[in-house]
Write an enzyme that holds these catalytic residues in place. Sequence first.
Site, PDB file in Angstrom:
ATOM      1  N   SER A 159       0.833  -1.200   0.000  1.00  0.00           N
ATOM      2  CA  SER A 159       0.000   0.000   0.000  1.00  0.00           C
ATOM      3  C   SER A 159       0.875   1.260   0.000  1.00  0.00           C
ATOM      4  O   SER A 159       1.719   1.429  -0.884  1.00  0.00           O
ATOM      5  CB  SER A 159      -0.955  -0.054   1.193  1.00  0.00           C
ATOM      6  N   HIS A 363      -7.200  -5.551  -0.914  1.00  0.00           N
ATOM      7  CA  HIS A 363      -6.090  -4.707  -0.454  1.00  0.00           C
ATOM      8  C   HIS A 363      -5.389  -5.291   0.767  1.00  0.00           C
ATOM      9  O   HIS A 363      -4.164  -5.179   0.892  1.00  0.00           O
ATOM     10  CB  HIS A 363      -6.625  -3.307  -0.129  1.00  0.00           C
TER      11      HIS A 363
END
Length: 388
Positions: A159, A363
């Site tokens: 991320s 994610h």
Amino acid sequence: MINQTILINIFTIYIRISSALNTNEDSKLNFTGLGFKYGHNVEEHNVITEDGYILKLYHIPGNDRRPVLLVHGIIDSSDTFIIRGNGSLAITLVNRGYDIWAINTRGNRCSKLHEYLNPNDGNFWNFSFHEMGYYDLPATIDYILERTNQKQLTAIGHSQGNTLFYVLGSTRPEYNEKIKVMIALAPICFLHNVKPPVSTLLELLPTVGNLLQTFGMEEVFSDEAVYSGVIKSLCNQKEVGYEVCARGVFFAIGGSDSSEFEPEFLPVVVSRYPTSTSRKNGVHVAQVALRRSFSQYDYGPMRNIAVYNTIVPPLYDLGKVKMRVVLFVGRNDGMSSIRDTELLRDRLPNVEYRLLEHKKLNHLDHVWGRNMDQYLFPHILSVLKKYN
């Protein structure tokens, strides 16, 4: 009326009772404890940045000719790479002989020290992901290379952890030569195509940031904050915790995949996530999305002139990011959309793009998924083998 001190004491007692009822041992162990539990000694190092921040760097020794730097995402810590135990990325890699180094960027619970600033001082929190990429990464990379006697290392970012490398490569291009390959898990750079609720949160962040600044609150998600304790306590409640915190927050934002994030794992996550960062960091992320521009922090026209000698903040020149970057993209990622990662792919000069086959890969699965040894780690290991 019940004053604030009494409320804090009540919440503190409640939090401690909830923690005592939580029997998952891993939720009580830090990076060092988890490493030892799963068969490895862990060294703790302090890295001092050029601007005085003292960063905690964990090292699980392996073959020092194959150093790998793990870089966590926003409101996260190095723990994210080890909390799955034998199914985690850190343990998986060290068991295959890699020399593992896990950074904690400035401001999280492990890196709240400075040579002369105090975390209670708002000036301590005057940073965003820009300073993490410009100061934290160079200091850490040089520290690792000096101790391993290597000229290059491999990096894996999750991320915002890989966003820092785009900052590094564009603002300090000499560091491109020090990276063999950077594996970007759930890449974050452009945020043009995010959808609700993420887009809604990003729209609200500048207003929330201004409000926090008005009240002198430069640190967010502090472990010492009452609301952080309440969040952790709520998420640990067996009846409602998974529905509210996992399905209602994590899945809504990052993408849903209940088979990879089981209820029993939630206490392990919320015992250390979220952790602190700066108000400014959140605002900077929102600016990237709302201005549709991967650029430095926008202070407003007048101050931009003083800081940058231009009305608008400078763009990060991705053409200067010459390090080899391998983008690992999930099809079910609520934050790092396929369209945004394609924009990034098209602007990086030395890139590989891998849209992974597992349809539910979201994610958070990249670091927390319980079956990543099937869906993700084989791809990571193939890249490491190729470039090592």
